[in-house]
Design a protein around this motif. Sequence first.
Motif, PDB file in Angstrom:
ATOM      1  N   ALA A  81     -37.633 -33.017  29.190  1.00 33.59           N
ATOM      2  CA  ALA A  81     -36.314 -33.008  29.764  1.00 33.59           C
ATOM      3  C   ALA A  81     -35.262 -33.713  29.242  1.00 33.59           C
ATOM      4  CB  ALA A  81     -36.520 -33.246  31.348  1.00 33.59           C
ATOM      5  N   THR A  82     -34.038 -33.023  28.809  1.00 33.75           N
ATOM      6  CA  THR A  82     -33.346 -33.731  27.940  1.00 33.75           C
ATOM      7  C   THR A  82     -32.460 -34.788  28.810  1.00 33.75           C
ATOM      8  OG1 THR A  82     -32.891 -31.619  27.026  1.00 33.75           O
ATOM      9  CG2 THR A  82     -31.137 -33.388  26.543  1.00 33.75           C
ATOM     10  N   VAL A  83     -32.208 -34.296  30.045  1.00 36.69           N
ATOM     11  CA  VAL A  83     -31.633 -35.732  30.826  1.00 36.69           C
ATOM     12  C   VAL A  83     -32.308 -36.887  31.004  1.00 36.69           C
ATOM     13  CG1 VAL A  83     -29.930 -33.826  32.129  1.00 36.69           C
ATOM     14  CG2 VAL A  83     -32.162 -34.328  32.971  1.00 36.69           C
ATOM     15  N   GLU A  84     -33.793 -36.734  31.241  1.00 40.73           N
ATOM     16  CA  GLU A  84     -34.638 -37.682  31.267  1.00 40.73           C
ATOM     17  C   GLU A  84     -34.661 -38.586  29.977  1.00 40.73           C
ATOM     18  OE1 GLU A  84     -38.221 -36.247  32.510  1.00 40.73           O
ATOM     19  OE2 GLU A  84     -37.848 -36.119  34.570  1.00 40.73           O
ATOM     20  N   ALA A  85     -34.626 -37.724  28.921  1.00 41.27           N
ATOM     21  CA  ALA A  85     -34.680 -38.502  27.632  1.00 41.27           C
ATOM     22  C   ALA A  85     -33.397 -39.329  27.507  1.00 41.27           C
ATOM     23  CB  ALA A  85     -34.903 -37.691  26.437  1.00 41.27           C
ATOM     24  N   ILE A  86     -32.334 -38.732  27.771  1.00 39.31           N
ATOM     25  CA  ILE A  86     -30.891 -39.622  27.631  1.00 39.31           C
ATOM     26  C   ILE A  86     -31.158 -40.956  28.323  1.00 39.31           C
ATOM     27  CG2 ILE A  86     -28.477 -39.502  28.303  1.00 39.31           C
ATOM     28  CD1 ILE A  86     -28.479 -36.274  27.292  1.00 39.31           C
ATOM     29  N   GLU A 113     -33.657 -23.372  18.115  1.00 39.12           N
ATOM     30  CA  GLU A 113     -32.147 -23.672  18.195  1.00 39.12           C
ATOM     31  C   GLU A 113     -32.304 -24.824  19.774  1.00 39.12           C
ATOM     32  OE1 GLU A 113     -28.195 -24.069  18.669  1.00 39.12           O
ATOM     33  OE2 GLU A 113     -29.528 -23.263  16.956  1.00 39.12           O
ATOM     34  N   GLY A 114     -33.147 -24.435  20.598  1.00 39.34           N
ATOM     35  CA  GLY A 114     -33.656 -25.274  21.910  1.00 39.34           C
ATOM     36  C   GLY A 114     -33.997 -26.627  21.263  1.00 39.34           C
ATOM     37  N   LEU A 115     -34.671 -26.825  20.224  1.00 38.70           N
ATOM     38  CA  LEU A 115     -34.943 -28.173  19.791  1.00 38.70           C
ATOM     39  C   LEU A 115     -33.673 -28.913  18.998  1.00 38.70           C
ATOM     40  CD1 LEU A 115     -38.202 -27.274  17.975  1.00 38.70           C
ATOM     41  CD2 LEU A 115     -38.061 -28.769  19.946  1.00 38.70           C
ATOM     42  N   TYR A 116     -32.932 -27.932  18.508  1.00 45.08           N
ATOM     43  CA  TYR A 116     -31.614 -28.615  17.818  1.00 45.08           C
ATOM     44  C   TYR A 116     -30.687 -29.344  18.859  1.00 45.08           C
ATOM     45  CZ  TYR A 116     -27.245 -28.827  15.393  1.00 45.08           C
ATOM     46  OH  TYR A 116     -26.125 -29.040  14.806  1.00 45.08           O
ATOM     47  N   ARG A 117     -30.418 -28.459  19.946  1.00 45.26           N
ATOM     48  CA  ARG A 117     -29.441 -28.743  21.021  1.00 45.26           C
ATOM     49  C   ARG A 117     -29.907 -30.059  21.762  1.00 45.26           C
ATOM     50  NH1 ARG A 117     -27.355 -23.110  23.517  1.00 45.26           N
ATOM     51  NH2 ARG A 117     -26.762 -22.025  21.635  1.00 45.26           N
ATOM     52  N   HIS A 118     -31.384 -29.836  21.933  1.00 50.55           N
ATOM     53  CA  HIS A 118     -32.147 -31.255  22.682  1.00 50.55           C
ATOM     54  C   HIS A 118     -31.692 -32.417  21.940  1.00 50.55           C
ATOM     55  CE1 HIS A 118     -35.189 -33.762  24.913  1.00 50.55           C
ATOM     56  NE2 HIS A 118     -35.551 -33.940  23.749  1.00 50.55           N
ATOM     57  N   PHE A 119     -32.104 -32.576  20.869  1.00 49.34           N
ATOM     58  CA  PHE A 119     -31.875 -33.843  19.961  1.00 49.34           C
ATOM     59  C   PHE A 119     -30.255 -34.198  19.927  1.00 49.34           C
ATOM     60  CE2 PHE A 119     -36.257 -32.703  18.653  1.00 49.34           C
ATOM     61  CZ  PHE A 119     -36.955 -33.814  19.150  1.00 49.34           C
TER      62      PHE A 119
END
Length: 295
Positions: A81-86, A113-119
């Motif tokens: 989850a991107t928000v959790e990683a942040i 594309e999802g991987l790219y946007r996540h990181f």
Amino acid sequence: MFKGTYTALVTPFDKEGAVVKDQLSRIIEEQIAQGITGIVPMGSTGESPTMSHLEHAEVIKMVIEMTKGRTQVIAGTGSNATVEAISLTKQAKEMGADASLQVSPYYNKPNQEGLYRHFMTIADSVEIPLIIYNIPGRTGRNIEVETLLRLAEHPNIVGVKEASGDINQIFEIIRQAPEDFSVISGDDGLTVPLVLMGGHGVISVTSNIAPKTMGRLVEMALQGEVENAREEHYRLTPLFKALFCEINPTPIKAAMAYMGYMEPNYRLPLAPPAPANQALLEKTLKDYGFTNKML
């Protein structure tokens, strides 16, 4: 640039599953005394999938306080989850981590594309060096070379821990990545070929019990000592195999228990090695002269 030998740190537990702080401190002191380049808490070796976010942050804080700036700390703060990683990454930065290890999102299996946007979203949100962790065997999705090279353009994305097992992919990353982008092995057995072909080191499981030995292996390869590195690689190959006779970190924790550094406790769903694998592990450790002291 991140270069050298980094230990993917185990997390010692008591029988109730609580972190044993004095054992963790002892392990870290041994790592520093043996000249490790850096320590990576809360990766898969640290059993991060079984830890709550609070525990996750507490272990990272412990490690940073215990190292006291004597070695680099690359905090595992990734999530699917991107928000959790942040959130985890912001906490690690505030605690004083030198960098963050960001595992590729697992289970939800985003496209490239999802991987790219996540990181990129994490890199845009937290001003800390990020090392991408590509391990498709666990996450179910490979970070392709083109995607990684796009990510490498971001100033906060400084390297990759490559554990795809695809040597051609790894070489292609080394060939095309910016000169200041660190390509680090996530597989002990591929460390020598990766470094000899232009990579920069390893985030190692084996270095939990043999930090000096793994450091020497990487330094040989970095210095272009091909024959010495090859000889040492083949000498260590049976140990690498034994330490991965089951899913990591089951064997390395059993090995460290055998050596007297911790109790052989795991958090479910992990369990102790099967008897045959425990016997193989103990025989291999005896063959290498491991007793109750790190080499």
